[in-house]
Design a protein around this motif. Structure first.
Motif, PDB file in Angstrom:
ATOM      1  N   MET A   1      -3.870   2.667 -12.126  1.00  0.00           N
ATOM      2  CA  MET A   1      -3.409   1.419 -11.831  1.00  0.00           C
ATOM      3  C   MET A   1      -4.360   0.440 -11.697  1.00  0.00           C
ATOM      4  SD  MET A   1      -1.096   0.551  -8.213  1.00  0.00           S
ATOM      5  CE  MET A   1       0.230   1.549  -8.601  1.00  0.00           C
TER       6      MET A   1
ATOM      7  N   GLY B   1      -2.640  -5.005  -2.125  1.00  0.00           N
ATOM      8  CA  GLY B   1      -2.160  -4.618  -3.450  1.00  0.00           C
ATOM      9  C   GLY B   1      -3.118  -4.944  -4.359  1.00  0.00           C
TER      10      GLY B   1
ATOM     11  N   HIS C   1      10.691   3.152  -4.300  1.00  0.00           N
ATOM     12  CA  HIS C   1      10.352   1.778  -5.105  1.00  0.00           C
ATOM     13  C   HIS C   1      11.504   1.296  -5.461  1.00  0.00           C
ATOM     14  CE1 HIS C   1       9.469  -0.411  -8.951  1.00  0.00           C
ATOM     15  NE2 HIS C   1       8.316  -0.608  -8.489  1.00  0.00           N
TER      16      HIS C   1
ATOM     17  N   ASN D   1       2.601   1.428  -3.736  1.00  0.00           N
ATOM     18  CA  ASN D   1       1.537   1.687  -4.737  1.00  0.00           C
ATOM     19  C   ASN D   1       0.846   3.304  -4.381  1.00  0.00           C
ATOM     20  OD1 ASN D   1       1.748  -0.708  -5.821  1.00  0.00           O
ATOM     21  ND2 ASN D   1      -0.045  -1.636  -4.859  1.00  0.00           N
TER      22      ASN D   1
ATOM     23  N   LYS E   1       0.788   6.320  -6.984  1.00  0.00           N
ATOM     24  CA  LYS E   1      -0.260   7.107  -7.515  1.00  0.00           C
ATOM     25  C   LYS E   1      -0.317   8.633  -7.240  1.00  0.00           C
ATOM     26  CE  LYS E   1      -3.379   2.977  -6.268  1.00  0.00           C
ATOM     27  NZ  LYS E   1      -4.246   2.715  -5.496  1.00  0.00           N
TER      28      LYS E   1
ATOM     29  N   SER F   1      -0.125  -0.616 -14.852  1.00  0.00           N
ATOM     30  CA  SER F   1      -0.346   0.411 -14.606  1.00  0.00           C
ATOM     31  C   SER F   1      -0.061   1.576 -15.841  1.00  0.00           C
ATOM     32  CB  SER F   1       0.656   1.338 -13.525  1.00  0.00           C
ATOM     33  OG  SER F   1       2.012   1.215 -13.924  1.00  0.00           O
TER      34      SER F   1
ATOM     35  N   ASN G   1       1.654  -6.599 -11.788  1.00  0.00           N
ATOM     36  CA  ASN G   1       1.326  -4.932 -11.556  1.00  0.00           C
ATOM     37  C   ASN G   1       1.007  -4.150 -13.059  1.00  0.00           C
ATOM     38  OD1 ASN G   1       2.730  -2.163 -11.714  1.00  0.00           O
ATOM     39  ND2 ASN G   1       2.146  -2.225  -9.549  1.00  0.00           N
TER      40      ASN G   1
ATOM     41  N   GLU H   1      -6.258  -2.169  -9.938  1.00  0.00           N
ATOM     42  CA  GLU H   1      -6.571  -2.308  -8.607  1.00  0.00           C
ATOM     43  C   GLU H   1      -7.270  -3.642  -7.996  1.00  0.00           C
ATOM     44  OE1 GLU H   1      -5.802  -0.102  -6.076  1.00  0.00           O
ATOM     45  OE2 GLU H   1      -5.607   1.809  -7.379  1.00  0.00           O
TER      46      GLU H   1
ATOM     47  N   ASP I   1       0.602  -1.047   0.117  1.00  0.00           N
ATOM     48  CA  ASP I   1      -0.111  -0.131  -0.045  1.00  0.00           C
ATOM     49  C   ASP I   1       0.942   1.266  -0.134  1.00  0.00           C
ATOM     50  OD1 ASP I   1      -2.057  -1.411   0.132  1.00  0.00           O
ATOM     51  OD2 ASP I   1      -2.454  -1.420   2.217  1.00  0.00           O
TER      52      ASP I   1
END
Length: 150
Positions: free
Chosen positions: A43, A53, A87, A31, A35, A70, A68, A45, A28
């Motif tokens: 992204m 996540g 990240h 991510n 965002k 995005s 993932n 979800e 979280d």
């Protein structure tokens, strides 16, 4: 056009296993940071359950295979998030939490503004890149950097 990216991985253990607890506990956070980055568009979800996540979107029925997906306004904005923020520190620790995949696990491609690609679309792009190599249709960082300079 915007830039879509898919990154897949297979966790070393189920999401509730202590071996991947640090990864799960920070999903979280990472991510959420993404965002809030300039250039972030969208992204894929999960359920919204804290600390999960998008791990519910397992691949091939395998709950340890996670994705993932995005969309970003520009490659430079995605690159900043991936390599120049917290990240990057978690990406460097990937071997602690993920199996070493022999098949292709990352792909980028251009999408029209407003597009939210499906996981099926993204997996098709990944398969295309694995089969045909980097091209205008599906590519990695090296191809993108080489062609951005032209």
């Amino acid at each position: 056009m915007h830039l879509a990216e898919l990154n897949i991985g297979r966790l070393l253990a189920p999401t509730d296993d202590p071996r991947v607890a640090d990864f799960m506990a920070n999903l979280d956070r990472i991510n959420g940071m993404g965002k809030r980055m300039p250039g972030f568009v969208w992204m894929m979800e999960g359920s919204g359950e804290p600390g999960t996540g998008n791990t519910e979107a397992c691949l091939d029925g395998d709950p340890q295979f996670v994705a993932n997906l995005s969309v970003w306004e520009t490659p430079a904005q995605l690159q900043t998030f991936v390599f120049d923020t917290l990240h990057a520190k978690f990406m460097d620790r990937g071997k602690e939490w993920f199996e070493n995949l022999v098949q292709m696990h990352f792909v980028m491609w251009w999408v029209p503004e407003g597009t939210e690609p499906s996981l099926d679309d993204a997996m098709a792009k990944l398969a295309y890149r694995e089969t045909h190599g980097d091209s205008e249709d599906a590519f990695g960082w090296d191809w993108l950097r080489a062609h951005a300079a032209q």
